[in-house]
Design an enzyme around this catalytic site. Structure first.
Site, short mmCIF file in Angstrom:
data_model
loop_
_atom_site.label_atom_id
_atom_site.label_comp_id
_atom_site.label_asym_id
_atom_site.label_seq_id
_atom_site.Cartn_x
_atom_site.Cartn_y
_atom_site.Cartn_z
CG ASP A 31 -2.03 1.00 1.15
OD1 ASP A 31 -2.34 1.44 0.02
OD2 ASP A 31 -2.57 1.38 2.19
NE ARG A 35 -1.59 6.53 1.80
CZ ARG A 35 -2.28 5.41 1.58
NH1 ARG A 35 -3.39 5.45 0.86
NH2 ARG A 35 -1.86 4.26 2.07
CG HIS A 48 0.83 2.26 -9.36
ND1 HIS A 48 0.45 1.68 -8.17
CD2 HIS A 48 -0.19 3.08 -9.73
CE1 HIS A 48 -0.75 2.12 -7.83
NE2 HIS A 48 -1.15 2.96 -8.76
CB SER A 76 -8.16 -5.67 -4.57
OG SER A 76 -8.74 -4.40 -4.81
CD GLU A 78 -12.76 -5.28 -3.37
OE1 GLU A 78 -11.53 -5.55 -3.37
OE2 GLU A 78 -13.64 -6.13 -3.10
CD1 TRP A 80 -11.61 -5.20 -11.20
CD2 TRP A 80 -10.70 -4.34 -13.05
NE1 TRP A 80 -10.89 -6.20 -11.81
CE2 TRP A 80 -10.32 -5.72 -12.94
CE3 TRP A 80 -10.24 -3.61 -14.15
CZ2 TRP A 80 -9.51 -6.34 -13.90
CZ3 TRP A 80 -9.43 -4.23 -15.09
CH2 TRP A 80 -9.08 -5.57 -14.96
NE ARG A 82 -6.64 1.85 -6.42
CZ ARG A 82 -5.47 1.66 -5.83
NH1 ARG A 82 -4.36 1.78 -6.52
NH2 ARG A 82 -5.41 1.35 -4.54
CG LEU A 142 10.16 -16.67 -2.74
CD1 LEU A 142 9.65 -16.79 -1.32
CD2 LEU A 142 10.69 -15.26 -3.01
CB ILE A 206 -7.81 -7.39 6.33
CG1 ILE A 206 -7.46 -7.53 7.81
CG2 ILE A 206 -7.37 -8.64 5.57
CD1 ILE A 206 -5.97 -7.49 8.11
CB SER A 207 -7.83 -4.01 1.93
OG SER A 207 -7.71 -2.77 2.58
#
Length: 254
Positions: A31, A35, A48, A76, A78, A80, A82, A142, A206-207
């Site tokens: 996150d 900002r 980004h 996420s 959600e 979309w 943006r 990994l 947690i979003s």
């Protein structure tokens, strides 16, 4: 120079101590990209871009520490909502990142995996993701798991639908449905639950991320924005994790 060597030796001892209790699976809510950019009077997409560079650094560092699974919340269901320009840029990041990062992924023996509804992503993003998965599938180090077009509520809802469908078709009986069986219907069925969840940039929520899987994860919230989340910041999070007493609902008898 003498002081420098003292500090270096001290850090090496701390890292040795951390390795004794290294989390097997770390999940990160990346996150603060927007900002971070706004604070510097830059367009959000610049945040980004810098966030993508952080992904590369943290992936290599986690691999070197011996972490086995690293799950990154990249986009996420959600997100979309943006602005279209930002979404378009985010959809182009898989191609940009894997084209430049693939040699290092191979060198570090990292295997790329994805959870989420990849089918709804643009073709360029899908092709880049599938190519990265294919090229790294034989790597044994990994597991780098990107949560793309992912939402935990939808994941759980789809799992319930699949279980109901299997029940109707006599594949499973009600008395056989357990937490373990339910987990096998989730997109994370091949991975252990996260030991540690980190969220950057100061938000403490947690979003809609891995809601079932993080029931007993340790949470660390840091004010550092994702583009500024260095290896040193990750190291600090591991130090804090190391000091936690994980009881999983039981009692520590010591």
């Amino acid at each position: 120079m003498f002081k420098f060597f003292i500090k270096k030796n001290k850090k090496e001892k701390l890292e040795d101590k951390i390795i004794k209790k290294i989390p097997k699976h770390v999940a990160i809510i990346m996150d603060g990209n927007g900002r971070w950019a706004k604070k510097r009077n830059l367009p959000r997409i610049k945040g980004h871009y810098e966030g993508m560079q952080t992904v590369k650094k943290i992936t290599k560092y986690a691999s070197n520490l011996g972490i086995e699974y690293l799950t990154l919340y990249a986009f996420s269901t959600e997100n979309w909502s943006r602005p279209k320009q930002e979404v378009n840029y985010l959809m182009g990041l898989p191609e940009k990142m894997f084209s430049s990062f693939m040699p290092e992924l191979m060198e570090n023996n990292v295997q790329v995996r994805v959870i989420g509804n990849v089918a709804d992503l643009p073709d360029s993003a899908k092709n880049a993701i599938n190519k990265a998965i294919e090229e790294t599938k034989s790597n044994t180090g990994l597991k780098l798991i990107f949560a793309l077009n992912y939402g935990s509520k939808l994941e759980i809802l789809n799992a319930v639908k699949d279980i109901v469908n299997d029940y109707k078709n006599d594949v499973i009986s009600l008395d056989k449905i357990s937490e373990e069986i339910f987990s096998n219907y989730l997109s994370t069925k091949d991975f252990p639950n996260p030991d540690l969840l980190i969220r950057t940039s100061g938000e403490q929520r947690i979003s809609n991320f891995l809601l079932w899987q993080i029931a007993y994860s340790e949470f660390i919230f840091t004010k550092v924005a994702w583009p500024d989340f260095t290896e040193e910041e990750f190291y600090k999070s591991l130090q804090e994790y190391q000091a936690r007493d994980r009881r999983f609902g039981g009692l520590n008898e010591d």
